[in-house]
Design an enzyme around this catalytic site. Structure first.
Site, PDB file in Angstrom:
ATOM      1  N   CYS A 156       0.880  -1.215   0.054  1.00 14.37           N
ATOM      2  CA  CYS A 156       0.041  -0.005   0.059  1.00 14.37           C
ATOM      3  C   CYS A 156       0.911   1.196   0.079  1.00 14.37           C
ATOM      4  O   CYS A 156       0.339   2.350   0.171  1.00 14.37           O
ATOM      5  CB  CYS A 156      -0.916  -0.084   1.365  1.00 14.37           C
ATOM      6  N   HIS A 211      -3.165   8.289   5.896  1.00 15.87           N
ATOM      7  CA  HIS A 211      -3.472   6.709   5.508  1.00 15.87           C
ATOM      8  C   HIS A 211      -4.890   6.273   5.914  1.00 15.87           C
ATOM      9  O   HIS A 211      -5.585   5.999   5.070  1.00 15.87           O
ATOM     10  CB  HIS A 211      -2.305   5.979   6.020  1.00 15.87           C
ATOM     11  N   HIS A 257     -10.021   1.946  -0.036  1.00 12.67           N
ATOM     12  CA  HIS A 257      -8.638   1.941   0.246  1.00 12.67           C
ATOM     13  C   HIS A 257      -8.031   1.210  -1.189  1.00 12.67           C
ATOM     14  O   HIS A 257      -8.285   0.147  -1.425  1.00 12.67           O
ATOM     15  CB  HIS A 257      -8.141   0.941   1.487  1.00 12.67           C
TER      16      HIS A 257
END
Lengths: 414, 265
Positions: free
Chosen positions: A179, A307, A341
């Site tokens: 990620c 995040h 996400h």
């Protein structure tokens, strides 16, 4: 004689030196909110989540996803048809948005095709095509005849495809660090530009919905059955999304205007494969290095795109880091509730969101979140705000404890 | 353009028939034979015994050569930024994931899922060495080694610091092996240091530069290297042959279809 930039005798890391800002000549992102920057900006302004109930695959898990509606209806040009798969279609859709492809062609003309680097991030690339092949093996256990291109069934598929699609002749590499992938591309590109290996760099990333991530995160019990609620006291997991995004970086050679990359920091947690360091040690090192390269103090940061995945642990650790390092006036929020996400694409999507904040003087809120966790400081906001944004920061943290923090600015002048 | 000037502080190499750089170097030079019978897979002492058994082949391979290269360099692993490069990642884990997703998706193993990320080896390495420096995981298909070496040289010179480069690929298995070609196990690691700060004379040093235009991969000289040409990290072999022969001629490696990485000793 130059000395190495750390002192092994003491085990202390030296802070990195300030870097020259890089101009972001063009950028684009395509998310569940729509194709290009405008639909994302509109969703952020309206405070409307683009997540929908999971309808991906034959037996969808009970969760919500950020799905890009136009992927299925996108066709690759005939000359690129051999690259066809969901991830490369989304890449193509993303390249066509916001006239990005025209900006690339202009840069190629300016500098020559061998002087333009391509550095793309992805977590799963076109593994979806490999999953499809395994679901339709023939009687001898072979891939179906229409899905056997070796260039597709490998993680470099995305960058290799985009390199061909843009007729580039410079360096071409894939960063695949889960990620943080498409945040770290800015760091690799900055070094190539600083050392004069190239005169422009296209960075970005694409990740698409696939069984691996939906069922994989499900196996780790990290998926929410409902739309994700970053930093909410009752958050219960992530919503997975897909996205594409690209940016064109060049050295600053004139007094022109436009947003800039000011710094980046990269670090490792050295803690666990799928759980962040409980004290956020790695994340804080990345933050320190990003601020050092930008020659900024944390007190100067106006906005942070967090995040903020809505996993219990990420948000706990990240909230504590923001609370101890930033002033109350810093507006920090997570856009994961808008887009989901987007994993390996999260770095570039949230870089684009940070650049939109700078260009439009608009800082998004944290959609879907109702009651902030008690661990959040005054920096983390549910509601949006309009104010000038001179310096914005974007956090990306990935599996393997892989961290990257980016710093963007409104211009090269301070 | 100023070429990147770096030196090789240390070298590690592992393949089943060439389990170590001194064995590989001698075999590449025609001065020694590959081991017979070949080793099965490395058992990196840096992992705890249970982890060593459970680790995917890619992780065992990468951590073995990384640990040897860092030890030989005399540097502190915890301080070294690392660049991990693999054309395909762990192909056995990918085969497992795709097979399970086709049959019983709800039964995907959480551990195998997090081991499926391309940076799994980088993650295990930084955890095992308590290294909080930057680490990255790259691929560039059949020019992965050249791309990794360029990134390593770039990090080394841009930030004037030693870096660890780890390159590896494993055997393709299952249905995927029909389209993705990679035979056997192959791994290599280097510690790179800026030429201006290297301590010991006699280390091999290179100027790296980019040259526009396509080039074919240099032909392999030794039967020992040719025996490894089916591995997806085979584009590393010309470089390690050049190291073995301590060649003083420039080595040109394909970086993309249209660009060459030139390494001038």
């Amino acid at each position: 004689m130059l000395v190495e930039n750390h002192t092994e005798a003491t085990g202390q890391r030296a802070a990195p030196r300030r870097i020259a800002p890089l101009r972001i000549t063009a950028y684009t992102t395509t998310t569940a909110a729509g194709t290009g920057k405008e639909p994302l900006l509109a969703a952020l302004r309206a405070g409307v989540s683009a997540l929908r109930e999971n309808d991906f695959g034959a037996a969808p898990l009970k969760t919500w996803i950020g799905r890009v509606a136009d992927v299925e209806s996108t066709a690759l040009p005939q000359s690129l048809a051999g690259w066809d798969c969901r991830n490369n279609r989304l890449a193509w859709l993303g390249l066509l948005a916001d006239d990005f492809i025209d900006a690339v062609h202009a840069a190629r003309q300016r500098h020559g095709p061998a002087r333009v680097a391509l550095v793309l991030g992805t977590s799963t690339s076109s593994i979806g095509a490999t999953e499809d092949a395994y679901r339709s093996l023939d009687a001898e256990g072979r891939f179906p005849a229409n899905n056997r291109n070796p260039l597709v069934h490998t993680p470099h598929s995305l960058a290799n495809f985009v390199h061909a699609a843009l007729a580039l002749e410079g360096p071409c590499v894939t960063v695949s660090t889960a990620c943080s992938s498409s945040a770290k591309v800015f760091a690799t590109a900055e070094r190539m530009l600083r050392l004069g290996l190239v005169d422009a760099a296209i960075v970005g990333g694409v990740d698409t919905l696939c069984g691996s991530v939906l069922f994989g995160f499900n196996a780790l019990q990290l998926i929410s059955p409902a739309p994700c609620r970053p930093f909410d006291a009752e958050r219960d997991g992530i919503s997975i999304g897909e996205a594409a995004g690209f940016a064109l970086l060049e050295r600053i050679t004139d007094a022109g205007e436009g947003p800039v990359l000011l710094g980046y920091g990269e670090s490792s947690d050295a803690h666990h494969m799928s759980t962040p360091h409980p004290l956020g040690l790695g994340a804080e090192l990345a933050l320190d290095d990003a601020l050092a390269r930008a020659a900024l103090d944390a007190s100067e940061i106006d906005h942070i795109n967090l995040h903020g995945t809505a996993s219990a642990k990420n948000d706990e650790v990240e909230a504590a880091l923001v609370a101890r390092r930033f002033p109350a006036r810093t507006h920090a929020s997570s856009t994961k509730g808008f887009t989901g996400h987007t994993l390996g694409a999260a770095g570039i999507v949230e870089a684009a969101a940070s650049l939109l904040a700078i260009e439009h003087g608009f800082m998004p809120g944290t959609v879907n979140t109702r009651t902030l966790d008690g661990g959040c400081g005054p920096q983390i906001r549910i509601t949006s705000a309009s104010a000038a944004v001179r310096f914005a920061l974007s956090n990306s943290f990935g599996f393997g404890g892989n961290n990257c923090v980016l710093v963007f600015g409104a211009g090269a002048q301070r | 353009m100023n070429p990147l000037h770096f030196c090789i502080d240390s070298v590690a190499f592992w393949a089943p028939a060439l389990p170590g750089w001194q064995i590989a170097r001698a075999a590449f030079r025609g001065e020694g034979a590959p081991v017979d019978p070949p080793a099965t897979r490395p058992a990196p002492a840096i992992l705890a015994p249970a982890e060593r058994r459970r680790a995917p082949d890619s992780v065992a391979l990468a951590l073995e050569v990384a640990a040897v290269a860092v030890r030989e360099s005399g540097r502190d692993a915890a301080m070294l930024p690392s660049i991990f490069i693999s054309a395909h990642g762990d192909l056995a884990v990918n085969d497992y994931m795709c097979t399970t997703l086709a049959d019983q998706p709800a039964l995907v193993s959480p551990t195998r899922f997090h081991n499926s990320v391309h940076n799994a080896a980088a993650g295990y390495w930084t955890i095992a060495t308590v290294c909080r420096a930057a680490s990255t995981a790259l691929t560039a298909f059949d020019t992965s080694f050249a791309a990794g070496l360029l990134e390593a040289a770039t990090q080394c010179i841009a930030d004037q610091q030693a870096v660890l480069l780890v390159a590896y690929d494993v055997q393709a298995v299952g249905a995927l092996a029909m389209v993705t070609k990679s035979e056997g196990l192959l791994a290599a690691a280097l510690v790179l240091a800026p030429a201006s700060s290297t301590g010991s004379p006699g280390k091999p040093c290179f100027h790296a530069s980019l040259v526009a235009g396509a080039i074919d991969s240099p032909p392999l000289r030794s039967s020992a290297a040719k025996a490894l040409a089916g591995n997806a990290m085979a584009d590393a072999l010309p470089f390690f042959e050049a190291l073995a022969f301590a060649t003083d001629r420039p080595l040109d490696l394909p970086l993309t279809r249209t660009l060459t990485l030139r390494l001038t000793p």
